[in-house]
Design a protein around this motif. Structure first.
Motif, PDB file in Angstrom:
ATOM      1  N   ASP A   2      39.129  39.301  50.386  1.00 17.86           N
ATOM      2  CA  ASP A   2      38.729  39.722  48.816  1.00 17.86           C
ATOM      3  C   ASP A   2      39.467  38.560  47.918  1.00 17.86           C
ATOM      4  O   ASP A   2      38.877  38.246  47.009  1.00 17.86           O
ATOM      5  N   ILE A   5      37.477  35.171  47.895  1.00 17.56           N
ATOM      6  CA  ILE A   5      36.291  35.405  46.944  1.00 17.56           C
ATOM      7  C   ILE A   5      36.540  35.472  45.570  1.00 17.56           C
ATOM      8  O   ILE A   5      35.847  34.809  44.753  1.00 17.56           O
ATOM      9  N   THR A   6      37.401  36.192  45.260  1.00 15.90           N
ATOM     10  CA  THR A   6      37.897  36.199  43.813  1.00 15.90           C
ATOM     11  C   THR A   6      38.298  34.849  43.313  1.00 15.90           C
ATOM     12  O   THR A   6      38.099  34.500  42.245  1.00 15.90           O
ATOM     13  N   ASN A   7      39.155  34.327  44.006  1.00 18.31           N
ATOM     14  CA  ASN A   7      39.954  32.804  43.718  1.00 18.31           C
ATOM     15  C   ASN A   7      38.658  31.770  43.661  1.00 18.31           C
ATOM     16  O   ASN A   7      38.883  31.004  42.615  1.00 18.31           O
ATOM     17  N   LEU A   8      37.693  31.910  44.607  1.00 15.93           N
ATOM     18  CA  LEU A   8      36.559  31.124  44.379  1.00 15.93           C
ATOM     19  C   LEU A   8      35.915  31.147  43.336  1.00 15.93           C
ATOM     20  O   LEU A   8      35.446  30.296  42.497  1.00 15.93           O
ATOM     21  N   VAL A   9      35.510  32.357  42.914  1.00 19.79           N
ATOM     22  CA  VAL A   9      34.613  32.838  41.658  1.00 19.79           C
ATOM     23  C   VAL A   9      35.542  32.347  40.541  1.00 19.79           C
ATOM     24  O   VAL A   9      34.926  31.972  39.635  1.00 19.79           O
ATOM     25  N   LEU A  10      36.850  32.751  40.129  1.00 20.58           N
ATOM     26  CA  LEU A  10      37.720  32.226  39.200  1.00 20.58           C
ATOM     27  C   LEU A  10      37.583  30.820  38.986  1.00 20.58           C
ATOM     28  O   LEU A  10      37.488  30.145  37.879  1.00 20.58           O
ATOM     29  N   ALA A  12      35.396  28.634  40.161  1.00 19.79           N
ATOM     30  CA  ALA A  12      34.169  28.152  39.725  1.00 19.79           C
ATOM     31  C   ALA A  12      33.945  28.479  38.413  1.00 19.79           C
ATOM     32  O   ALA A  12      33.353  27.606  37.581  1.00 19.79           O
ATOM     33  N   ILE A  13      34.479  29.392  37.671  1.00 20.25           N
ATOM     34  CA  ILE A  13      34.280  29.956  36.131  1.00 20.25           C
ATOM     35  C   ILE A  13      35.165  28.790  35.571  1.00 20.25           C
ATOM     36  O   ILE A  13      34.628  28.188  34.511  1.00 20.25           O
ATOM     37  N   SER A  16      33.875  24.993  36.001  1.00 22.06           N
ATOM     38  CA  SER A  16      32.365  24.649  35.669  1.00 22.06           C
ATOM     39  C   SER A  16      32.158  23.802  34.370  1.00 22.06           C
ATOM     40  O   SER A  16      31.277  22.842  34.416  1.00 22.06           O
TER      41      SER A  16
END
Length: 88
Positions: A2, A5-10, A12-13, A16
């Motif tokens: 988990d 996934i959280t670190n990858l999403v953050l 990417a944000i 970006s």
């Protein structure tokens, strides 16, 4: 898993605003946004070495999102000006 996934999403944000201009070859926006990131990192390094990070660290951490938004808007405006000046 988990946290990954959280670190990858953050990531990417946060990245970006730099990745999008690089992938679309908008180099003026890319360099201005990248310089904003570098200035922000240098500000944090300065706070760390002057030992002010404990006093101003919370503000430094909370300021990342508005700072990214401001630099993204500024870089997109400069990119629009550069695109208008371009002769095809």
């Amino acid at each position: 898993m988990d946290h990954l996934i959280t670190n990858l999403v953050l990531g990417a944000i946060v990245l970006s605003p730099v990745l999008l201009p690089a992938l679309t070859k908008k180099w003026v926006a890319f360099w201005i946004t990248l310089s904003g990131y570098v200035l922000y990192i240098l500000w944090g390094v300065n706070l760390y070495f002057t030992e002010d990070i404990q006093d101003y660290g919370t503000g430094y951490g909370l300021f990342i999102i508005p700072y990214i938004i401001i630099f993204t808007i500024v870089s997109s405006q400069f990119q629009k000006r550069a695109d208008r000046k371009k002769v095809f």
